[in-house]
Design an enzyme around this catalytic site. Sequence first.
Site, PDB file in Angstrom:
ATOM      1  CB  CYS A   1     -15.277  17.651 -16.071  1.00  0.00           C
ATOM      2  SG  CYS A   1     -15.640  19.379 -16.484  1.00  0.00           S
TER       3      CYS A   1
ATOM      4  CG  HIS B   1     -16.290  22.826 -18.232  1.00  0.00           C
ATOM      5  ND1 HIS B   1     -16.093  21.704 -19.018  1.00  0.00           N
ATOM      6  CD2 HIS B   1     -17.190  23.603 -18.903  1.00  0.00           C
ATOM      7  CE1 HIS B   1     -16.855  21.797 -20.110  1.00  0.00           C
ATOM      8  NE2 HIS B   1     -17.532  22.936 -20.058  1.00  0.00           N
TER       9      HIS B   1
ATOM     10  CG  HIS C   1     -12.275  20.760 -19.620  1.00  0.00           C
ATOM     11  ND1 HIS C   1     -13.004  20.554 -18.466  1.00  0.00           N
ATOM     12  CD2 HIS C   1     -10.985  20.870 -19.233  1.00  0.00           C
ATOM     13  CE1 HIS C   1     -12.181  20.530 -17.432  1.00  0.00           C
ATOM     14  NE2 HIS C   1     -10.953  20.723 -17.876  1.00  0.00           N
TER      15      HIS C   1
ATOM     16  CG  HIS D   1      -8.702  20.163 -24.601  1.00  0.00           C
ATOM     17  ND1 HIS D   1      -9.873  20.856 -24.862  1.00  0.00           N
ATOM     18  CD2 HIS D   1      -8.485  19.417 -25.718  1.00  0.00           C
ATOM     19  CE1 HIS D   1     -10.336  20.539 -26.054  1.00  0.00           C
ATOM     20  NE2 HIS D   1      -9.503  19.668 -26.607  1.00  0.00           N
TER      21      HIS D   1
ATOM     22  CD  GLN E   1      -6.714  17.917 -30.163  1.00  0.00           C
ATOM     23  OE1 GLN E   1      -6.712  16.820 -30.690  1.00  0.00           O
ATOM     24  NE2 GLN E   1      -7.418  18.926 -30.636  1.00  0.00           N
TER      25      GLN E   1
ATOM     26  CD  GLN F   1      -0.080  25.228 -49.461  1.00  0.00           C
ATOM     27  OE1 GLN F   1       1.084  25.485 -49.748  1.00  0.00           O
ATOM     28  NE2 GLN F   1      -0.451  24.021 -49.079  1.00  0.00           N
TER      29      GLN F   1
END
Lengths: 377, 377
Positions: A89, A151, A202, A204, A206, A357
């Site tokens: 924030c 937020h 929040h 977001h 990366q 896998q």
Amino acid sequence: MTNKNVSNEKSIPLSHGIVRQDRKLSDGRTISYYDSKTIMREAIDTRPVEKRPGLGELRLDALTNEWVVMAAHRQARAFLPPKELCPLCPTKPGLQSEIPESSYEVAVFENLSPSLALAQSDWKLPEYDGLTTPIVDAAGFCEVLCYTDNHEAHFGTLSLEQIRIVMEAWRDRTREISKLPNIAHIFAFENRGVEVGVTLHHPHGQIYAYSYLPPRVEKMLQIATDHLAKHSRPLITDIIAREVQDEVRIVAQNVDWIAYVPFASRYPFEIHIAPKVFTSDLAELTDTQADSFGAVAKESLQRLDGVFGIEMAYMASWHQAPVHVGRSALGLHLQITSIRRAPGKLKYLAGSESAMQAFIMDLKPEQSAAQLRDVKI
Amino acid sequence: MTNKNVSNEKSIPLSHGIVRQDRKLSDGRTISYYDSKTIMREAIDTRPVEKRPGLGELRLDALTNEWVVMAAHRQARAFLPPKELCPLCPTKPGLQSEIPESSYEVAVFENLSPSLALAQSDWKLPEYDGLTTPIVDAAGFCEVLCYTDNHEAHFGTLSLEQIRIVMEAWRDRTREISKLPNIAHIFAFENRGVEVGVTLHHPHGQIYAYSYLPPRVEKMLQIATDHLAKHSRPLITDIIAREVQDEVRIVAQNVDWIAYVPFASRYPFEIHIAPKVFTSDLAELTDTQADSFGAVAKESLQRLDGVFGIEMAYMASWHQAPVHVGRSALGLHLQITSIRRAPGKLKYLAGSESAMQAFIMDLKPEQSAAQLRDVKI
């Protein structure tokens, strides 16, 4: 001790009237603001300087010839802090967050506890050499990309204008990180929902920039390279042609982008969003493609949330060409996967998926595509 | 309609005085009882015959040349039923379970909703051929292996004698399933704990027999084959030699078996248990190896539960050589992985692990090995 450097180091015009301004945080990390409005970013990070964590290690798993990052310093990272202590924030009375400004549009900064970080200039990735492969520093770069200062928002509920700023940040970060030393592959992604391990609520994403080709990229690169050599067309181009022809798995599209459930999807709900014209990576998207992405992305995510009428946990992963190889073979696409197979049931990547896998799907792609299309939006 | 076939079709002596008896369930599936005591298994499955689900599909993911199983019929499978309705408990008044007997030691039967099942005799796995690869039936075989009739038990708390019966069942199933048509690889595993998606609490494992080499096996096979050609020793033999030399990652051992945290572990707690002498698969274990496995397995699992003083969720996965190839290259070992990185925290296989297969570890293997060794047992 506070950072005394108050000059605005850089102010860089990008496309669509968006401007980037770079500032320093008190511990020396760079924070970049992406703004569509004219606003000077001059707030100073007055937090005391804390020692930055050291570099982790890269170790080779000799059973698979795959690198594993050992980042023990990340164990103490922030874990679901209450909203009042949210580090993403804007800074406000009582909260000195990672972002010194009192409001922002989009902000990007180097991760406080990065899995991968810039190494010494003489760093070099060792060749695979089985058990005698040396351990090296976990070179690379990790950033946090805050989609909005609100937020409570979600990527899918952002305005098209706001998504356009995020897209400009993705393009610019890909361009900038590509210039850093020892970067082999750049991966922008978002995890949404505690079900997939989100540690900060929040909104977001990366960016992980690896100093090696991640195993999945290495494999996709080989297959895409073979396909290009054999058919003189990128693999993703032929995949999109099949989706257009089959039609039944298409979820949304416009002039530039197509969203579809892949022919051999691995998750109960999986959507790939790809530019219709082959594009290597985010940095190479045209302004037109960048402008029109938001509409298809928003529609896809709204359909995803609409299937069960709940906020779907998902992972959104940008697959792009590596920085230095396979630029004309591996094409950009966004892979959105959700592990929710029913309102009260998650698909776990357990025995078969984790150890072998080998993926087992509970829903046929045509069936989940129909469910996604049937959502009223 | 009930099954009228009451004769004891087979009674087969195995090692350690253990006997297998095969019976039919009402819908035609075979159930095998493994007993250390002399007891006739004659209970009849009186449940009405329900139609068995059809076969799923194998589709090739052209981006990765990996098969994905589409098993939409599994969506309605049993999901955390209350104990009174447990399908793996013995049959008792008010409960007609999958196991007609009123008690059992170890029981194995074909999965009611199998991901993979026996196909027509002319079934053939297609070659990888990108987007033109045909869809075929999901050939293979799936079994459920009940470790004990005690609903409240766990593998790690079974007696050594009981683990020996489970081991005999693993060896026998591997031997028997290897004879079935179109089986390329046999995978015995256990998921323990709702955190890794367990849908039935009763202590049990599963066996997936694939008609193709799972992606992980395909990769491990190639690397192990290269290593054998280059060094004239199996890869796992050299890996164990490094663990013995380094010492710091060893968790438990006896004359025949060694348990260690691998050099490049991928999970906060990961233990590999391997026979010290190269062995291709469970079927090829000697009686001596079979006898001594339980002690090292029990100690390893007790240490795992002891780290945080709670029942650790884990996946336990037997890696073995494929049925027809790589028999002298790929060696048997059990991989136990836990996603719990702290009492209140799980490691999620999110963006980097899921989309890139690039693992980031929060704990160094030497650190988790020390924690495991420090547990008082």
